[in-house]
Scaffold this active site. Structure first.
Site, PDB file in Angstrom:
ATOM      1  N   ARG A  61       0.824  -1.221   0.000  1.00  0.00           N
ATOM      2  CA  ARG A  61       0.000   0.000   0.000  1.00  0.00           C
ATOM      3  C   ARG A  61       0.850   1.260   0.000  1.00  0.00           C
ATOM      4  O   ARG A  61       0.385   2.323  -0.425  1.00  0.00           O
ATOM      5  CB  ARG A  61      -1.007  -0.026   1.154  1.00  0.00           C
ATOM      6  N   GLU A  98       4.665 -11.014  15.780  1.00  0.00           N
ATOM      7  CA  GLU A  98       4.035 -11.783  16.850  1.00  0.00           C
ATOM      8  C   GLU A  98       4.242 -13.288  16.605  1.00  0.00           C
ATOM      9  O   GLU A  98       4.587 -14.035  17.506  1.00  0.00           O
ATOM     10  CB  GLU A  98       2.545 -11.451  16.861  1.00  0.00           C
TER      11      GLU A  98
END
Ligand code: AMP
Length: 173
Positions: A61, A98
């Site tokens: 993006r 994570e």
């Protein structure tokens, strides 16, 4: 068009890509010709007082905003890509997520020694990706003149992680 109207077009999608994340979906802005053009013009103007040589966009993006800004301002454009996409000699920067590890890469000849770069992305969240993008530019001999984001999620304190750099955002939540 105003920046407030652009902000109102951003769509909240709860629990994407996983439970507990409120995803800021910018596609309604891109789909609106007037809004997209206005936003690119505003983001370009926000760089008026900064001296720099090139724009770098973070895949994918960051490309949607960075490339038209580079075109408008007459600057070269650098793609910071996900691992394994770039064909030529490259440098990588890997960081913990994570779950697992992520890497971004850049061609080593993307900057001349000492050139300065503005790094562009759609959303500043925790700032992890942006910080590693800056390290990558510095690894290949560039200087980071600043960051430019469409959206800043202030409650995630990404700006704190980028405190050594100039950070500009167009809308904040
Ligand atoms: P960060 O936590 O700043 O490293 O965010 C990494 C990337 O994930 C950014 O480039 C954003 O495009 C995207 N991102 C993170 N959180 C969100 C969110 N809540 N809404 C939309 N995009 C997000």
């Amino acid at each position: 068009m105003t920046i407030g109207e652009i902000k109102a077009l951003i769509r909240d999608v709860p629990d994407f890509p996983k439970p507990g994340i409120l995803f800021k979906d910018i596609t309604p802005v891109l789909q609106n010709a007037e809004a997209y053009r206005f936003l690119i013009d505003e983001m370009s103007s926000a760089l008026d007082s900064i001296e720099f040589n090139k724009i770098a966009g973070i895949e994918s993006r960051g490309f949607v905003f960075g490339a038209p800004i580079a075109y408008k301002l007459g600057k070269g454009f650098i793609m910071l890509r996900k691992k394994g996409k770039l064909p030529y000699i490259k440098e990588s920067e890997c960081y913990d997520l994570e779950y697992g590890v992520d890497c971004i890469e850049v061609h080593v000849d993307s900057v001349e020694p000492g050139e300065s770069v503005i790094i562009v992305d759609d959303v500043l969240a925790t700032g992890g990706t942006a910080l590693h993008a800056a390290k990558l530019i510095e690894k290949i001999g560039g200087k980071v003149a600043g960051f430019l984001f469409f959206v800043e999620l202030e409650f995630l304190n990404g700006r704190e992680k980028l405190k050594d750099y100039n950070v500009i955002s167009m809308v904040r939540f």
